[in-house]
Design a protein around this motif. Structure first.
Motif, PDB file in Angstrom:
ATOM      1  N   MET A  99       0.839  -1.183   0.000  1.00 16.78           N
ATOM      2  CA  MET A  99       0.000   0.000   0.000  1.00 16.78           C
ATOM      3  C   MET A  99       0.882   1.244   0.000  1.00 16.78           C
ATOM      4  O   MET A  99       1.661   1.434  -0.906  1.00 16.78           O
ATOM      5  CB  MET A  99      -0.915  -0.034   1.220  1.00 16.78           C
ATOM      6  CG  MET A  99      -2.310   0.408   0.935  1.00 16.78           C
ATOM      7  SD  MET A  99      -3.195   0.450   2.501  1.00 16.78           S
ATOM      8  CE  MET A  99      -4.807   0.289   1.940  1.00 16.78           C
ATOM      9  N   ALA A 100       0.796   2.066   1.013  1.00 15.02           N
ATOM     10  CA  ALA A 100       1.549   3.319   1.079  1.00 15.02           C
ATOM     11  C   ALA A 100       2.998   3.075   1.469  1.00 15.02           C
ATOM     12  O   ALA A 100       3.326   2.107   2.147  1.00 15.02           O
ATOM     13  CB  ALA A 100       0.897   4.257   2.084  1.00 15.02           C
ATOM     14  N   THR A 101       3.838   3.961   0.988  1.00 13.47           N
ATOM     15  CA  THR A 101       5.240   3.957   1.378  1.00 13.47           C
ATOM     16  C   THR A 101       5.434   5.081   2.383  1.00 13.47           C
ATOM     17  O   THR A 101       4.820   6.140   2.265  1.00 13.47           O
ATOM     18  CB  THR A 101       6.136   4.186   0.145  1.00 13.47           C
ATOM     19  OG1 THR A 101       5.912   3.116  -0.768  1.00 13.47           O
ATOM     20  CG2 THR A 101       7.592   4.229   0.516  1.00 13.47           C
ATOM     21  N   LEU A 102       6.303   4.860   3.351  1.00 14.05           N
ATOM     22  CA  LEU A 102       6.571   5.857   4.376  1.00 14.05           C
ATOM     23  C   LEU A 102       7.096   7.135   3.738  1.00 14.05           C
ATOM     24  O   LEU A 102       8.057   7.116   2.968  1.00 14.05           O
ATOM     25  CB  LEU A 102       7.587   5.300   5.382  1.00 14.05           C
ATOM     26  CG  LEU A 102       7.970   6.229   6.528  1.00 14.05           C
ATOM     27  CD1 LEU A 102       6.768   6.478   7.439  1.00 14.05           C
ATOM     28  CD2 LEU A 102       9.118   5.628   7.317  1.00 14.05           C
ATOM     29  N   LEU A 103       6.464   8.251   4.055  1.00 16.36           N
ATOM     30  CA  LEU A 103       6.912   9.556   3.582  1.00 16.36           C
ATOM     31  C   LEU A 103       7.858  10.146   4.622  1.00 16.36           C
ATOM     32  O   LEU A 103       7.477  10.299   5.784  1.00 16.36           O
ATOM     33  CB  LEU A 103       5.713  10.493   3.370  1.00 16.36           C
ATOM     34  CG  LEU A 103       4.644   9.997   2.412  1.00 16.36           C
ATOM     35  CD1 LEU A 103       3.444  10.934   2.420  1.00 16.36           C
ATOM     36  CD2 LEU A 103       5.206   9.844   1.006  1.00 16.36           C
ATOM     37  N   ARG A 113       6.792  17.418   5.880  1.00 16.33           N
ATOM     38  CA  ARG A 113       5.422  17.750   5.467  1.00 16.33           C
ATOM     39  C   ARG A 113       4.758  18.708   6.448  1.00 16.33           C
ATOM     40  O   ARG A 113       3.598  19.054   6.299  1.00 16.33           O
ATOM     41  CB  ARG A 113       4.608  16.461   5.346  1.00 16.33           C
ATOM     42  CG  ARG A 113       5.232  15.517   4.291  1.00 16.33           C
ATOM     43  CD  ARG A 113       4.425  14.294   4.080  1.00 16.33           C
ATOM     44  NE  ARG A 113       3.139  14.711   3.526  1.00 16.33           N
ATOM     45  CZ  ARG A 113       2.057  13.971   3.571  1.00 16.33           C
ATOM     46  NH1 ARG A 113       2.076  12.788   4.131  1.00 16.33           N
ATOM     47  NH2 ARG A 113       0.929  14.403   3.049  1.00 16.33           N
ATOM     48  N   ILE A 162      -2.737   6.990  11.030  1.00 12.68           N
ATOM     49  CA  ILE A 162      -2.121   6.552   9.768  1.00 12.68           C
ATOM     50  C   ILE A 162      -2.813   5.300   9.265  1.00 12.68           C
ATOM     51  O   ILE A 162      -3.205   5.206   8.106  1.00 12.68           O
ATOM     52  CB  ILE A 162      -0.608   6.325   9.948  1.00 12.68           C
ATOM     53  CG1 ILE A 162       0.085   7.655  10.217  1.00 12.68           C
ATOM     54  CG2 ILE A 162      -0.002   5.626   8.745  1.00 12.68           C
ATOM     55  CD1 ILE A 162       1.489   7.540  10.749  1.00 12.68           C
ATOM     56  N   ASP A 180      -1.970   2.458   8.199  1.00 14.94           N
ATOM     57  CA  ASP A 180      -1.379   1.609   7.164  1.00 14.94           C
ATOM     58  C   ASP A 180      -0.251   0.783   7.782  1.00 14.94           C
ATOM     59  O   ASP A 180       0.800   1.326   8.136  1.00 14.94           O
ATOM     60  CB  ASP A 180      -0.848   2.486   6.027  1.00 14.94           C
ATOM     61  CG  ASP A 180      -0.303   1.667   4.887  1.00 14.94           C
ATOM     62  OD1 ASP A 180       0.789   1.084   5.057  1.00 14.94           O
ATOM     63  OD2 ASP A 180      -0.947   1.617   3.827  1.00 14.94           O
ATOM     64  N   GLU A 208       1.884  -1.324   6.576  1.00 11.60           N
ATOM     65  CA  GLU A 208       3.154  -1.328   5.852  1.00 11.60           C
ATOM     66  C   GLU A 208       3.955  -0.050   6.143  1.00 11.60           C
ATOM     67  O   GLU A 208       5.144  -0.110   6.439  1.00 11.60           O
ATOM     68  CB  GLU A 208       2.916  -1.461   4.353  1.00 11.60           C
ATOM     69  CG  GLU A 208       4.195  -1.627   3.553  1.00 11.60           C
ATOM     70  CD  GLU A 208       3.915  -1.836   2.074  1.00 11.60           C
ATOM     71  OE1 GLU A 208       4.802  -1.491   1.279  1.00 11.60           O
ATOM     72  OE2 GLU A 208       2.837  -2.340   1.717  1.00 11.60           O
ATOM     73  N   ALA A 209       3.298   1.096   6.080  1.00  9.09           N
ATOM     74  CA  ALA A 209       3.970   2.366   6.372  1.00  9.09           C
ATOM     75  C   ALA A 209       4.435   2.402   7.825  1.00  9.09           C
ATOM     76  O   ALA A 209       5.538   2.872   8.127  1.00  9.09           O
ATOM     77  CB  ALA A 209       3.054   3.547   6.072  1.00  9.09           C
TER      78      ALA A 209
END
Length: 71
Positions: free
Chosen positions: A1-5, A9, A47, A49, A51-52
C-alpha cells in the motif's frame, strides 16, 4: 500500500517541536515516556497503514542504533 513519507510535510516543524517540548513540560520521566507512547499509538491509529507503520518502526530503530553508535 503506502510507502513511508520521510520528507518534511509540516508547515512549521519548529512550532510542532516547541509544542512537543511544551507537552512534556513538568512531567516525570515515566509520564514523559507514557505521553510518547500514547502519542505514537494515536498517530499510528490515524495513519492506519500497517506497511507504512512497519517502515517507520524500522527506520526509527535504525536511526536510534546509528545515533547510539556515534556517541
Amino acid at each position: 500500500m503506502a510507502t513511508l513519507l520521510t520528507d518534511n510535510r509540516l508547515a512549521s516543524p519548529d512550532a510542532f517541536y516547541e509544542a512537543l517540548l511544551q507537552a512534556h513540560q513538568g512531567l516525570s520521566t515515566e509520564q514523559s515516556h507514557a505521553l510518547n507512547a500514547r502519542l505514537v499509538l494515536l498517530l499510528a491509529n490515524h495513519i492506519g497503514d500497517a506497511e507504512a507503520l512497519g517502515e517507520a518502526l524500522a527506520a526509527a530503530r535504525i536511526n536510534t542504533l546509528d545515533q547510539d553508535s556515534r556517541q
